[in-house]
Design a protein around this motif. Structure first.
Motif, short mmCIF file in Angstrom:
data_model
loop_
_atom_site.label_atom_id
_atom_site.label_comp_id
_atom_site.label_asym_id
_atom_site.label_seq_id
_atom_site.Cartn_x
_atom_site.Cartn_y
_atom_site.Cartn_z
N LYS A 194 0.84 -1.19 0.00
CA LYS A 194 0.00 0.00 0.00
C LYS A 194 0.88 1.25 0.00
O LYS A 194 2.05 1.20 0.38
N ALA A 195 0.28 2.34 -0.40
CA ALA A 195 0.88 3.66 -0.23
C ALA A 195 -0.02 4.43 0.72
O ALA A 195 -1.25 4.27 0.68
N LYS A 196 0.58 5.22 1.59
CA LYS A 196 -0.19 5.96 2.59
C LYS A 196 0.19 7.43 2.56
O LYS A 196 1.34 7.78 2.30
N ILE A 197 -0.81 8.25 2.87
CA ILE A 197 -0.59 9.69 2.99
C ILE A 197 -1.36 10.21 4.19
O ILE A 197 -2.45 9.74 4.49
N VAL A 198 -0.76 11.15 4.90
CA VAL A 198 -1.43 11.94 5.91
C VAL A 198 -1.00 13.38 5.64
O VAL A 198 0.20 13.67 5.61
N ALA A 199 -1.99 14.24 5.41
CA ALA A 199 -1.70 15.63 5.08
C ALA A 199 -2.72 16.54 5.76
O ALA A 199 -3.83 16.12 6.09
N ASP B 231 3.50 -5.08 -7.96
CA ASP B 231 4.62 -5.06 -7.03
C ASP B 231 5.66 -4.05 -7.51
O ASP B 231 5.77 -3.79 -8.71
N GLY B 232 6.41 -3.52 -6.58
CA GLY B 232 7.55 -2.70 -6.95
C GLY B 232 7.41 -1.22 -6.67
O GLY B 232 6.33 -0.71 -6.36
N TYR B 233 8.53 -0.56 -6.78
CA TYR B 233 8.61 0.86 -6.48
C TYR B 233 7.86 1.72 -7.50
O TYR B 233 7.29 2.74 -7.15
N ARG B 234 7.87 1.34 -8.78
CA ARG B 234 7.14 2.10 -9.78
C ARG B 234 5.66 2.17 -9.41
O ARG B 234 5.02 3.23 -9.49
N ALA B 235 5.10 1.05 -8.99
CA ALA B 235 3.69 1.01 -8.57
C ALA B 235 3.47 1.85 -7.32
O ALA B 235 2.42 2.48 -7.16
N MET B 236 4.47 1.88 -6.43
CA MET B 236 4.35 2.69 -5.23
C MET B 236 4.31 4.18 -5.59
O MET B 236 3.50 4.93 -5.08
N VAL B 237 5.17 4.60 -6.50
CA VAL B 237 5.18 6.00 -6.94
C VAL B 237 3.85 6.34 -7.61
O VAL B 237 3.29 7.41 -7.38
N ASP B 238 3.32 5.44 -8.43
CA ASP B 238 2.02 5.67 -9.07
C ASP B 238 0.91 5.84 -8.03
O ASP B 238 0.06 6.72 -8.16
N ALA B 239 0.92 5.02 -6.99
CA ALA B 239 -0.09 5.11 -5.93
C ALA B 239 0.09 6.40 -5.12
O ALA B 239 -0.90 7.06 -4.77
#
Length: 188
Positions: A127-132, A157-165
């Motif tokens: 998952k990717a998470k944000i708190v703002a 899977d992977g960092y590219r998908a993390m950046v996209d999320a």
């Protein structure tokens, strides 16, 4: 024979220490930006954007346990994360409002939008998470405060998908900020 052995050791150690080529990532808006005359907002301006200090590093950040992170060694931001976040948010907020959000120092009497990103990272469970947080400040007084806290599953899977999320989460944050930007009533 000693020379042959030494040459073999050198060749084998060279193969074992092949450097991994780093990958570089950008946070960029998915908005199409055609050439046009800009339409700056007279009601709103972009104030400060603050990024949690733990994010201010080259490596993308993974949360490996509660309150424990690990920056990636070979998956790096191509520019300071602050610059990528600022560019993406400015572009997407401006697009959502149909007017360019100019820096506060260039906009007199505008309501200022201040933004703080406390969390923007990935997790080991995909998952990717944000708190703002953001606030609207008019004539030196805070008139509206908001928190945005979300997670998004990675599409692969992977960092590219993390950046996209992470990009998608920042785009959603921008939409929420834009929706909160309501022009003050005309004062006579």
């Amino acid at each position: 024979m000693k020379v042959a052995s030494l040459l073999l050791v050198v060749l084998l150690s060279g193969c074992a220490s092949q450097a991994v080529e780093p990958s570089y990532y950008l946070l960029r808006s998915n908005q199409d930006l055609p050439s046009s005359q800009l339409n700056p907002s007279v009601d709103f301006a972009l104030g400060t954007i603050q990024i949690a200090p733990y994010l201010n590093q080259l490596g993308l950040v993974i949360e490996i346990a509660d309150s424990q992170i690990r920056p990636a060694v070979n998956h790096l931001w191509a520019e300071p994360i602050y610059d990528g976040v600022r560019t993406l948010l400015t572009t997407d907020i401006s697009h959502a409002n149909g007017q360019e959000l100019m820096p506060a120092k260039h906009s007199k009497n505008a309501t200022v939008v201040n933004i703080r990103i406390d969390k923007l990272d990935g997790t080991l469970d995909g998952k990717a998470k944000i708190v703002a947080y953001w606030g609207l400040v008019r004539n030196g007084e805070v008139v509206d405060l908001h928190r945005f806290s979300k997670s998004r599953s990675l599409n692969a899977d992977g960092y590219r998908a993390m950046v996209d999320a992470e990009t998608a989460l920042l785009e959603e944050l921008a939409e929420n900020i834009a929706a909160s930007m309501v022009a003050p009533p005309f004062e006579s």
